[in-house]
Design a protein around this motif. Structure first.
Motif, mmCIF file in Angstrom:
data_model
loop_
_atom_site.group_PDB
_atom_site.id
_atom_site.type_symbol
_atom_site.label_atom_id
_atom_site.label_comp_id
_atom_site.label_asym_id
_atom_site.label_seq_id
_atom_site.Cartn_x
_atom_site.Cartn_y
_atom_site.Cartn_z
ATOM 1 N N GLY A 49 20.733 14.328 -3.184
ATOM 2 C CA GLY A 49 19.457 14.161 -3.855
ATOM 3 C C GLY A 49 18.755 12.995 -3.192
ATOM 4 N N ASP A 50 17.429 12.984 -3.191
ATOM 5 C CA ASP A 50 16.715 11.975 -2.405
ATOM 6 C C ASP A 50 17.095 10.552 -2.803
ATOM 7 O OD1 ASP A 50 15.381 12.222 -4.862
ATOM 8 O OD2 ASP A 50 13.393 11.963 -3.995
ATOM 9 N N LEU A 76 15.571 -5.084 -6.809
ATOM 10 C CA LEU A 76 14.777 -3.987 -6.256
ATOM 11 C C LEU A 76 15.046 -2.745 -7.083
ATOM 12 C CD1 LEU A 76 12.972 -2.818 -3.911
ATOM 13 C CD2 LEU A 76 15.107 -2.201 -2.787
ATOM 14 N N VAL A 77 13.991 -2.048 -7.485
ATOM 15 C CA VAL A 77 14.100 -0.767 -8.181
ATOM 16 C C VAL A 77 13.447 0.294 -7.303
ATOM 17 C CG1 VAL A 77 13.461 0.571 -10.216
ATOM 18 C CG2 VAL A 77 14.064 -1.852 -10.461
ATOM 19 N N TYR A 78 14.174 1.388 -7.072
ATOM 20 C CA TYR A 78 13.709 2.458 -6.192
ATOM 21 C C TYR A 78 13.690 3.775 -6.975
ATOM 22 C CZ TYR A 78 13.941 6.029 -2.529
ATOM 23 O OH TYR A 78 13.715 7.130 -1.745
ATOM 24 N N PHE A 79 12.608 4.541 -6.828
ATOM 25 C CA PHE A 79 12.525 5.866 -7.436
ATOM 26 C C PHE A 79 11.625 6.739 -6.567
ATOM 27 C CE2 PHE A 79 8.833 3.667 -8.834
ATOM 28 C CZ PHE A 79 7.904 4.561 -9.318
ATOM 29 N N SER A 80 11.446 8.000 -6.950
ATOM 30 C CA SER A 80 10.710 8.914 -6.081
ATOM 31 C C SER A 80 9.813 9.834 -6.888
ATOM 32 C CB SER A 80 11.685 9.758 -5.243
ATOM 33 O OG SER A 80 12.223 10.812 -6.030
ATOM 34 N N GLY A 93 17.093 8.586 -10.255
ATOM 35 C CA GLY A 93 16.701 9.946 -9.906
ATOM 36 C C GLY A 93 17.746 10.972 -10.256
ATOM 37 N N GLU A 94 17.740 12.067 -9.515
ATOM 38 C CA GLU A 94 18.587 13.216 -9.814
ATOM 39 C C GLU A 94 19.603 13.443 -8.705
ATOM 40 O OE1 GLU A 94 18.070 17.865 -11.213
ATOM 41 O OE2 GLU A 94 16.624 17.041 -9.793
#
Length: 226
Positions: free
Chosen positions: A35-36, A133-137, A15-16
């Motif tokens: 950032g989230d 585990l891959v995390y994004f939003s 993410g950012e």
């Protein structure tokens, strides 16, 4: 006798990261980085043991604040090996101010390097390779151009096919999308690839017409989310 230690289990957050200016009392602000997806990476690293590694995937520039962000991540044991350097770009910035008992945000992110984090398909594939585990939003998707969204989701599909679990925080930010229809379509497509989805009912109800919290949950369960 040499004993081979097992490699840490790996989490990747995509993410950012932005420059945060908070406070504002007497026009005095505190500088930080947030950032989230970065906040999630920070808490994962803080709370998980040494048998886990946490990497952050984003784009940064070559300016002072990009260097400071890298140093901040390194100092908190968050991996930076898959952060791309984007020439002539820099981190986005936002200010938080208090008004009528609530926080309000103002953003400057037109030249954000993170908007190009998915432009290099091979770098993206390398970043998620071997992740458990891959995390994004939703913000990760919202800041990308349409083709870049496709590249990111393609890399996520490949990671899932290689055994990674996928976690997605929908995190709706209507101002970042070209239309509600596009936002709903992209978020739904992304969620259908995921094992874990983290929606906020009150944000999603106006977009999807969910009358109750169960409606929101059921909508994602029907997509195949665990």
């Amino acid at each position: 006798m040499i004993v081979n230690q097992p490699l840490p289990r790996r989490i990747v957050s995509i993410g950012e990261c932005m420059i945060e200016m908070s406070g504002g009392e007497d026009r005095t602000y505190r500088l930080g980085y947030a950032g989230d997806t970065l906040n999630t990476a920070w808490y994962l690293r803080a709370l998980l043991g040494k048998d886990w590694s946490v990497d952050y995937v984003t784009g940064l520039g070559e300016d002072r604040y990009s260097s400071d962000i890298r140093a901040f991540l390194d100092g908190n044991n968050i991996g930076t090996n898959h952060i791309q350097t984007i020439h002539d770009r820099r981190p986005g910035l936002y200010k938080i101010h208090q008004e009528k008992g609530d926080r309000h945000f103002t953003y400057w992110r037109d030249s954000s390097a993170a908007k190009l984090l998915a432009d290099d398909k091979s770098a993206l594939a390398n970043a998620v390779e071997g992740a458990e585990l891959v995390y994004f939003s939703g913000i990760t998707l919202a800041i990308l151009a349409p083709r870049a969204r496709g590249r990111l989701l393609g890399a996520i599909v490949k990671a899932r096919d290689n055994g990674a679990r996928i976690a997605f925080d929908t995190n709706l930010r209507p101002a970042l999308w070209s239309s509600p229809r596009v936002m709903a379509g992209v978020l739904t497509a992304a969620a259908s690839l995921c094992d874990i989805v983290l929606p906020t009912h009150t944000d999603e109800a106006p977009l999807f017409g969910d009358k109750t919290i169960d409606d929101t949950a059921d909508r994602y369960l029907e997509l195949g989310v665990e």
